[in-house]
Write an enzyme that holds these catalytic residues in place. Structure first.
Site, PDB file in Angstrom:
ATOM      1  N   ALA A 100     -33.893  13.708  40.459  1.00 22.52           N
ATOM      2  CA  ALA A 100     -35.064  13.313  41.240  1.00 22.52           C
ATOM      3  C   ALA A 100     -35.484  14.374  42.247  1.00 22.52           C
ATOM      4  O   ALA A 100     -36.541  14.270  42.850  1.00 22.52           O
ATOM      5  CB  ALA A 100     -34.790  11.993  41.969  1.00 22.52           C
ATOM      6  N   LYS A 101     -34.638  15.367  42.471  1.00 20.56           N
ATOM      7  CA  LYS A 101     -34.924  16.502  43.360  1.00 20.56           C
ATOM      8  C   LYS A 101     -35.543  16.053  44.682  1.00 20.56           C
ATOM      9  O   LYS A 101     -36.615  16.527  45.084  1.00 20.56           O
ATOM     10  CB  LYS A 101     -35.802  17.530  42.643  1.00 20.56           C
ATOM     11  CG  LYS A 101     -35.088  18.151  41.434  1.00 20.56           C
ATOM     12  CD  LYS A 101     -35.918  19.194  40.744  1.00 20.56           C
ATOM     13  CE  LYS A 101     -35.160  19.824  39.580  1.00 20.56           C
ATOM     14  NZ  LYS A 101     -34.934  18.888  38.464  1.00 20.56           N
ATOM     15  N   ARG A 102     -34.858  15.172  45.349  1.00 14.36           N
ATOM     16  CA  ARG A 102     -35.348  14.648  46.618  1.00 14.36           C
ATOM     17  C   ARG A 102     -35.209  15.708  47.715  1.00 14.36           C
ATOM     18  O   ARG A 102     -34.297  16.518  47.707  1.00 14.36           O
ATOM     19  CB  ARG A 102     -34.590  13.379  46.997  1.00 14.36           C
ATOM     20  CG  ARG A 102     -34.927  12.192  46.086  1.00 14.36           C
ATOM     21  CD  ARG A 102     -36.418  11.988  45.994  1.00 14.36           C
ATOM     22  NE  ARG A 102     -36.795  10.774  45.289  1.00 14.36           N
ATOM     23  CZ  ARG A 102     -37.737  10.706  44.355  1.00 14.36           C
ATOM     24  NH1 ARG A 102     -38.364  11.794  43.991  1.00 14.36           N
ATOM     25  NH2 ARG A 102     -38.058   9.566  43.803  1.00 14.36           N
TER      26      ARG A 102
END
Length: 302
Positions: A100-102
């Site tokens: 999700a590459k938050r």
């Protein structure tokens, strides 16, 4: 510790493969796409596809990575399919990576961390939003954006993979910039990742704070492996993006450990190239990948 669990699976299966469930509707066989008109239709069929893939690979691969963008594009129905895919993979015993590459700071980062790695309190009920073992994060906002995730890792035995040297060509525009002290940006960020993981080192010597290091940059990967002794790598770029086993060999240590290699299209779409059912072709692709990686990396042992 979660990284120990992942490594246990890699050793038991002699396979550092991660199946990327980046499932576009277009990847599905034509007969599965017939009659679909709404996002609900798409989500239902994507989930069916994912479950069949998982059913046919869970005994030969230790992990899956589920890229959230491929589900968000189908709206709330797609997000439900995302949630159900995470749950189904976990029920099969797989280590589940939410890709999700938050990236945010403070209380917002804490909310993201709870969504993927922790729990949220609703009156007397404790609930999980998107249950996963790891989530990918962007570390380029610095410690403020990472420490809330590390807190959840420590509290709930979870992990993160921080972007360090990505597989895309244009990543060099920023990541290869040389700082005033002569150190490339990616190497400096790698040093931060090592520091962030100091409190979560497991029995194999790797922490719960891992790094995303692309297979398509072997020279940089070798340098990072040398300097990031306690960091486990998530390695994208194998297969469709141009990376091969020889290129990613430098990501691993002498005992064959140190990383897990993602392959998405090469597994999900193997049937389009090799024929047969999509799930049998996916299994065959995982077997072939295991042999390819093992031939180069060697025996994986603790």
């Amino acid at each position: 510790m979660i990284t120990d669990k992942l490594i246990d699976g890699i050793i038991a299966m002699q396979n550092p493969t991660c199946v990327g469930l980046d499932t576009l509707f277009d990847y599905l066989p034509d007969e599965m796409k017939l009659g679909a008109k709404t996002f609900d239709d798409v989500a239902e069929r994507v989930l069916e596809f994912n479950k069949k893939i998982i059913d046919n690979v869970y005994d030969i691969v230790p992990s899956v990575k589920v890229q959230i963008a491929y589900y968000e594009m189908y709206g709330t129905a797609g997000m439900k399919a995302y949630y159900e895919t995470l749950k189904y993979a976990a029920a099969k015993g797989l280590v589940v990576i939410a890709d999700a590459k938050r990236n945010d700071i403070g209380s917002t980062a804490s909310c993201y961390a709870k969504a993927f790695l922790g729990e949220t309190q609703v009156n007397e009920n404790t609930l999980q939003a998107f249950p996963s073992d790891y989530v990918t994060v962007n570390g380029y906002l610095g410690s403020d954006g990472i420490l809330p995730f590390v807190e959840q890792c420590e509290k709930n035995d979870k992990g993160i993979f921080v972007l360090v040297k990505t597989s895309n060509p244009s990543g060099a525009e920023i990541q290869n910039m040389v700082l005033e002290n002569g150190v490339p940006m990616y190497e400096y960020v790698g040093g931060l990742v090592e520091k962030w993981g100091e409190s979560t080192i497991g029995k194999y010597g790797y922490s719960a704070v891992g790094a995303v290091v692309g297979a398509t940059h072997p020279t940089e990967a070798a340098r990072l492996r040398e300097t990031m002794n306690h960091t486990f790598f998530l390695i994208p770029g194998y297969g469709a993006q141009g990376g091969n086993a020889e290129m990613l060999k430098s990501c691993f240590g002498k005992n064959g450990l140190g990383g897990v290699v993602n392959n998405s299209r090469g597994i999900l779409c193997a049937y389009k190239k090799n024929g047969g059912t999509y799930y049998d072709a996916a299994r065959a692709a995982c077997v072939a990948m295991q042999k390819d990686l093992s031939n180069v990396i060697g025996k994986m042992q603790g």
